[in-house]
Design a protein around this motif. Structure first.
Motif, PDB file in Angstrom:
ATOM      1  N   VAL A 187      -5.377  -9.347   1.704  1.00 20.02           N
ATOM      2  CA  VAL A 187      -5.240  -9.695   0.361  1.00 20.02           C
ATOM      3  C   VAL A 187      -6.153  -8.725  -0.450  1.00 20.02           C
ATOM      4  N   ILE A 188      -7.173  -8.431  -0.142  1.00 20.90           N
ATOM      5  CA  ILE A 188      -8.293  -7.435  -0.818  1.00 20.90           C
ATOM      6  C   ILE A 188      -7.504  -6.121  -0.528  1.00 20.90           C
ATOM      7  N   MET A 189      -7.316  -5.652   0.367  1.00 20.64           N
ATOM      8  CA  MET A 189      -6.593  -4.380   0.438  1.00 20.64           C
ATOM      9  C   MET A 189      -5.451  -4.144  -0.315  1.00 20.64           C
ATOM     10  N   PHE A 190      -4.718  -5.108  -0.585  1.00 23.15           N
ATOM     11  CA  PHE A 190      -3.369  -5.352  -1.241  1.00 23.15           C
ATOM     12  C   PHE A 190      -3.623  -5.104  -2.660  1.00 23.15           C
ATOM     13  N   VAL A 191      -4.765  -5.941  -3.218  1.00 22.07           N
ATOM     14  CA  VAL A 191      -5.162  -5.588  -4.476  1.00 22.07           C
ATOM     15  C   VAL A 191      -5.757  -4.345  -4.758  1.00 22.07           C
ATOM     16  N   VAL A 192      -6.368  -3.825  -3.968  1.00 21.73           N
ATOM     17  CA  VAL A 192      -7.254  -2.213  -4.271  1.00 21.73           C
ATOM     18  C   VAL A 192      -6.043  -1.383  -4.102  1.00 21.73           C
ATOM     19  N   TRP A 193      -4.978  -1.386  -3.065  1.00 23.34           N
ATOM     20  CA  TRP A 193      -3.885  -0.469  -3.249  1.00 23.34           C
ATOM     21  C   TRP A 193      -2.942  -0.672  -4.601  1.00 23.34           C
ATOM     22  N   LEU A 194      -2.888  -1.747  -4.783  1.00 25.25           N
ATOM     23  CA  LEU A 194      -1.911  -1.943  -6.012  1.00 25.25           C
ATOM     24  C   LEU A 194      -2.823  -1.374  -7.266  1.00 25.25           C
ATOM     25  N   ALA A 195      -3.960  -1.678  -7.251  1.00 25.97           N
ATOM     26  CA  ALA A 195      -4.743  -1.235  -8.587  1.00 25.97           C
ATOM     27  C   ALA A 195      -4.856   0.268  -8.621  1.00 25.97           C
ATOM     28  N   LEU A 196      -4.841   0.912  -7.413  1.00 25.56           N
ATOM     29  CA  LEU A 196      -4.827   2.353  -7.338  1.00 25.56           C
ATOM     30  C   LEU A 196      -3.537   2.846  -7.696  1.00 25.56           C
ATOM     31  N   PHE A 197      -2.514   2.407  -7.158  1.00 28.94           N
ATOM     32  CA  PHE A 197      -1.292   2.806  -7.571  1.00 28.94           C
ATOM     33  C   PHE A 197      -0.821   2.616  -9.063  1.00 28.94           C
ATOM     34  N   LEU A 198      -1.315   1.369  -9.693  1.00 29.10           N
ATOM     35  CA  LEU A 198      -0.989   1.319 -11.098  1.00 29.10           C
ATOM     36  C   LEU A 198      -1.876   2.397 -12.052  1.00 29.10           C
ATOM     37  N   TYR A 223       6.623   0.085  -1.196  1.00 29.67           N
ATOM     38  CA  TYR A 223       7.019  -0.363  -0.129  1.00 29.67           C
ATOM     39  C   TYR A 223       5.747  -0.101   0.935  1.00 29.67           C
ATOM     40  N   ARG A 224       5.183   1.108   1.424  1.00 33.10           N
ATOM     41  CA  ARG A 224       4.251   1.459   2.112  1.00 33.10           C
ATOM     42  C   ARG A 224       3.090   0.631   1.680  1.00 33.10           C
ATOM     43  N   ILE A 225       2.608   0.416   0.471  1.00 35.67           N
ATOM     44  CA  ILE A 225       1.609  -0.429  -0.036  1.00 35.67           C
ATOM     45  C   ILE A 225       1.852  -1.863   0.641  1.00 35.67           C
ATOM     46  N   ALA A 226       2.651  -2.312   0.470  1.00 39.13           N
ATOM     47  CA  ALA A 226       3.150  -3.788   0.901  1.00 39.13           C
ATOM     48  C   ALA A 226       3.077  -3.871   2.526  1.00 39.13           C
ATOM     49  N   ASP A 227       3.784  -3.013   2.825  1.00 38.19           N
ATOM     50  CA  ASP A 227       3.714  -2.952   4.477  1.00 38.19           C
ATOM     51  C   ASP A 227       2.498  -2.698   5.227  1.00 38.19           C
ATOM     52  N   SER A 228       1.589  -2.068   4.544  1.00 36.79           N
ATOM     53  CA  SER A 228       0.385  -1.779   5.455  1.00 36.79           C
ATOM     54  C   SER A 228      -0.516  -2.852   5.321  1.00 36.79           C
ATOM     55  N   CYS A 229      -0.445  -3.605   4.229  1.00 40.34           N
ATOM     56  CA  CYS A 229      -1.341  -4.886   4.184  1.00 40.34           C
ATOM     57  C   CYS A 229      -0.882  -5.886   4.830  1.00 40.34           C
ATOM     58  N   THR A 230       0.450  -5.973   5.211  1.00 38.97           N
ATOM     59  CA  THR A 230       0.692  -7.076   6.117  1.00 38.97           C
ATOM     60  C   THR A 230       0.840  -6.877   7.591  1.00 38.97           C
ATOM     61  N   ASN A 231       0.478  -5.529   7.924  1.00 41.73           N
ATOM     62  CA  ASN A 231       0.331  -5.104   9.325  1.00 41.73           C
ATOM     63  C   ASN A 231      -0.758  -5.978  10.169  1.00 41.73           C
ATOM     64  N   ILE A 281      -1.600  -8.969   9.700  1.00 46.78           N
ATOM     65  CA  ILE A 281      -1.471 -10.582   9.770  1.00 46.78           C
ATOM     66  C   ILE A 281      -0.294 -10.873  10.536  1.00 46.78           C
ATOM     67  N   THR A 282       0.505  -9.924  10.773  1.00 47.24           N
ATOM     68  CA  THR A 282       1.819 -10.228  11.414  1.00 47.24           C
ATOM     69  C   THR A 282       1.739 -10.269  13.067  1.00 47.24           C
ATOM     70  N   PRO A 283       2.480 -11.443  13.628  1.00 49.43           N
ATOM     71  CA  PRO A 283       2.267 -11.535  14.941  1.00 49.43           C
ATOM     72  C   PRO A 283       3.189 -10.289  15.744  1.00 49.43           C
ATOM     73  N   MET A 284       4.011  -9.754  14.945  1.00 48.14           N
ATOM     74  CA  MET A 284       4.843  -8.871  15.619  1.00 48.14           C
ATOM     75  C   MET A 284       3.971  -7.343  15.915  1.00 48.14           C
ATOM     76  N   SER A 285       2.954  -7.296  15.102  1.00 42.58           N
ATOM     77  CA  SER A 285       2.231  -5.908  15.434  1.00 42.58           C
ATOM     78  C   SER A 285       1.866  -5.939  17.002  1.00 42.58           C
ATOM     79  N   THR A 286       2.164  -4.576  17.416  1.00 43.10           N
ATOM     80  CA  THR A 286       1.933  -4.054  18.941  1.00 43.10           C
ATOM     81  C   THR A 286       0.452  -4.506  19.303  1.00 43.10           C
ATOM     82  N   SER A 287      -0.459  -4.565  18.278  1.00 44.39           N
ATOM     83  CA  SER A 287      -1.925  -4.449  18.884  1.00 44.39           C
ATOM     84  C   SER A 287      -2.404  -5.955  18.377  1.00 44.39           C
ATOM     85  N   PHE A 288      -1.383  -6.867  18.035  1.00 38.19           N
ATOM     86  CA  PHE A 288      -1.841  -8.290  17.568  1.00 38.19           C
ATOM     87  C   PHE A 288      -2.465  -9.029  18.967  1.00 38.19           C
TER      88      PHE A 288
END
Length: 80
Positions: free
Chosen positions: A53-64, A8-16, A18-25
């Motif tokens: 997308v790159i951050m998600f791929v790298v985090w997912l590879a590290l987790f795997l 969950y933290r991997i997916a959440d950190s990668c989408t922070n 690109i989301t317009p709901m971010s406080t710093s957006f």
């Protein structure tokens, strides 16, 4: 539970970024508009989407790799 939380933290950190709901957006859009007056939300998302997308791929590879080696996620939290 620890493995689910890690995924969950991997997916959440990668989408922070690109989301317009971010406080710093809004601040990022404002800063981008100092460089390009026509820039908007779409411009910022198009700039940050490849990084997300790159951050998600790298985090997912590290987790795997972590999961394949069977390294625990913390004290008393086995990965499998």
């Amino acid at each position: 539970p620890a493995t689910t939380m890690a995924l969950y933290r991997i997916a959440d950190s990668c989408t922070n970024s690109i989301t317009p709901m971010s406080t710093s957006f809004v601040l990022c859009v404002g800063y981008l508009q100092t460089l390009n007056k026509k820039a908007g939300i779409g411009t910022l998302i198009s700039f940050t989407l490849p990084c997300a997308v790159i951050m998600f791929v790298v985090w997912l590879a590290l987790f795997l790799a972590w999961w394949a080696l069977g390294i625990p996620l913390g004290p008393g939290a086995p990965v499998r």
